[in-house]
Design a protein around this motif. Structure first.
Motif, PDB file in Angstrom:
ATOM      1  N   LYS A   1       0.736  -1.081  -0.091  1.00  0.00           N
ATOM      2  CA  LYS A   1       0.050  -0.097   0.048  1.00  0.00           C
ATOM      3  C   LYS A   1       1.051   1.289  -0.005  1.00  0.00           C
ATOM      4  O   LYS A   1       0.574   2.214  -0.813  1.00  0.00           O
ATOM      5  N   GLY A   2       1.815   1.108   0.732  1.00  0.00           N
ATOM      6  CA  GLY A   2       3.088   2.280   0.783  1.00  0.00           C
ATOM      7  C   GLY A   2       3.774   2.545  -0.442  1.00  0.00           C
ATOM      8  O   GLY A   2       3.948   3.526  -1.236  1.00  0.00           O
TER       9      GLY A   2
ATOM     10  N   MET B   1       1.237   4.432  -2.659  1.00  0.00           N
ATOM     11  CA  MET B   1       1.172   5.670  -2.542  1.00  0.00           C
ATOM     12  C   MET B   1       2.443   6.195  -2.984  1.00  0.00           C
ATOM     13  O   MET B   1       2.379   7.620  -3.565  1.00  0.00           O
TER      14      MET B   1
ATOM     15  N   GLY C   1      -1.011  10.738  -3.056  1.00  0.00           N
ATOM     16  CA  GLY C   1      -0.649   9.480  -2.376  1.00  0.00           C
ATOM     17  C   GLY C   1      -1.742   9.282  -1.112  1.00  0.00           C
ATOM     18  O   GLY C   1      -2.032   8.333  -0.825  1.00  0.00           O
ATOM     19  N   GLY C   2      -2.242  10.890  -0.673  1.00  0.00           N
ATOM     20  CA  GLY C   2      -3.347  10.602   0.101  1.00  0.00           C
ATOM     21  C   GLY C   2      -4.515   9.891  -0.361  1.00  0.00           C
ATOM     22  O   GLY C   2      -5.310   9.197   0.302  1.00  0.00           O
TER      23      GLY C   2
ATOM     24  N   ALA D   1      -3.940   6.198  -0.002  1.00  0.00           N
ATOM     25  CA  ALA D   1      -4.260   5.700   1.571  1.00  0.00           C
ATOM     26  C   ALA D   1      -5.728   5.667   1.471  1.00  0.00           C
ATOM     27  O   ALA D   1      -6.049   4.884   2.350  1.00  0.00           O
TER      28      ALA D   1
ATOM     29  N   SER E   1      -7.012   2.631  -0.131  1.00  0.00           N
ATOM     30  CA  SER E   1      -6.683   1.483   0.564  1.00  0.00           C
ATOM     31  C   SER E   1      -7.040   1.091   2.049  1.00  0.00           C
ATOM     32  O   SER E   1      -6.538  -0.023   2.603  1.00  0.00           O
TER      33      SER E   1
ATOM     34  N   ILE F   1      -6.154   2.852   4.700  1.00  0.00           N
ATOM     35  CA  ILE F   1      -5.320   3.301   5.823  1.00  0.00           C
ATOM     36  C   ILE F   1      -5.016   4.866   5.857  1.00  0.00           C
ATOM     37  O   ILE F   1      -4.150   5.173   6.795  1.00  0.00           O
ATOM     38  N   TYR F   2      -6.111   5.406   5.331  1.00  0.00           N
ATOM     39  CA  TYR F   2      -5.937   6.710   5.565  1.00  0.00           C
ATOM     40  C   TYR F   2      -5.933   7.381   7.104  1.00  0.00           C
ATOM     41  O   TYR F   2      -5.053   8.160   7.745  1.00  0.00           O
TER      42      TYR F   2
ATOM     43  N   LEU G   1      -3.175   6.684   9.161  1.00  0.00           N
ATOM     44  CA  LEU G   1      -2.004   7.172   8.717  1.00  0.00           C
ATOM     45  C   LEU G   1      -2.125   8.490   9.275  1.00  0.00           C
ATOM     46  O   LEU G   1      -0.853   9.045   9.952  1.00  0.00           O
TER      47      LEU G   1
ATOM     48  N   VAL H   1       4.917   1.157   5.798  1.00  0.00           N
ATOM     49  CA  VAL H   1       4.115   2.202   4.785  1.00  0.00           C
ATOM     50  C   VAL H   1       5.432   2.990   4.209  1.00  0.00           C
ATOM     51  O   VAL H   1       5.335   3.154   3.072  1.00  0.00           O
TER      52      VAL H   1
END
Length: 313
Positions: A12-13, A16, A27-28, A31, A34, A36-37, A40, A75
């Motif tokens: 996922k990183g 991004m 990239g946001g 995130a 996926s 993970i926002y 994060l 990440v």
């Protein structure tokens, strides 16, 4: 935590990082898509004075738990791997296929602006005024600023501080911000060539920026969401002036390697470009790649809708 979970976070990183290398994709946003926002944002907020005190006192276990290191490390590693692996490719494409790649970026940014506009709950006088201010400010920057900005350490650090904020703003690309600051190709070249001093200065700026601005940006989006997003959308629309594929060079300069580079450019139509440069405007290819850029963002938005629907069930 299982190794497979760390691997998924790293992938996922990577997604991004790939997004942040391409102007127009955030990239946001990746995130958010996926899933993970929120974690994060929460993890970034934990890098605070308390974390610094724990680190200085040698309480590394507590520090690691405080910043949610098991999440952040994979990440960040994924982001780093993607950026370093793609930087050289982007430098090559911008040098050898400028019209094609700028057309692709143009489509990405237009579609990203439309995506950002959907985050505005209500269009009223304040949001319209904020949008107009964003457009005017970005347009002025692209017109008033030459294509070449200082390569001094302080400007590289400042560029890192500003661009990194895009990572926590869905719809706003860090690479896009670097384009606006005239530092995209410079940083991509530094990463591709492993220019450690430049990379370190940029990273220091990025770390300082994300720690300093994450709380402020979070507060603005919480209390002035529509106005803030309208300004960001206007910023993107106004800055399309900088990524128009066909340019007329008005002034040049000689860089440190003795190469003549464009300093001041003006946008021209494809026909005018051909008359001036005696080169093919590649109009068909440009249109296709612009549409590919638009479609890419549409796919990202579609993926986000599917994920949200699954979460609601």
């Amino acid at each position: 935590m299982k190794f497979s979970h760390y691997l998924i976070l790293a992938l996922k990183g990577c997604a991004m990082g790939m997004a942040d290398v391409v102007p127009g994709v955030s990239g946001g946003t990746i995130a958010f898509i996926s899933g993970i926002y929120e974690e994060l944002i929460d993890s970034i907020r934990r890098v605070d004075l308390t974390a610094l005190k724990l680190l200085v006192r040698g309480r590394f276990g507590e520090f690691w738990r405080h910043i949610n290191g098991r999440f952040l490390l994979p990440v960040l590693l994924g982001i780093g791997v993607a950026i370093f692996s793609l930087a050289r490719l982007m430098t090559y494409l911008l040098t050898n296929h400028p019209i094609a790649i700028w057309s692709f970026f143009f489509g990405l940014i237009v579609a990203s602006a439309v995506l950002v506009s959907k985050q505005i709950g209500k269009w009223d006088l304040r949001t319209v005024a904020a949008f107009v201010i964003g457009v005017a400010a970005a347009w002025w920057i692209t017109v008033a600023s030459p294509a070449e900005t200082p390569n001094d350490w302080w400007f590289v650090m400042l560029s890192g501080a500003i661009a990194i904020c895009a990572m926590i703003l869905p719809g706003i690309s860090g690479a896009f911000i670097l384009l606006l600051l005239g530092k995209y190709q410079y940083i991509m070249h530094a990463v591709g060539a492993m220019d450690i001093p430049v990379i370190l200065i940029f990273v220091v700026g990025a770390v300082a920026g994300i720690i300093s601005f994450s709380h402020l940006l979070s507060w603005l989006l919480k209390h002035w969401h529509d106005v803030t997003v309208a300004v960001l959308m206007g910023f993107m629309i106004g800055s399309l002036n900088k990524v128009w594929p066909w340019k007329e060079v008005l002034e040049t300069y000689t860089d440190s390697h003795g190469k003549v580079q464009p300093l001041v450019e003006a946008n021209v139509l494809p026909g005018r470009f051909e008359a001036l440069t005696q080169q093919d405007a590649q109009l068909g290819e440009a249109v296709v790649l612009c549409l590919v850029g638009l479609f890419s963002i549409y796919c990202i938005e579609l993926a986000a809708r599917i994920i949200l629907k699954k979460k609601e069930r």
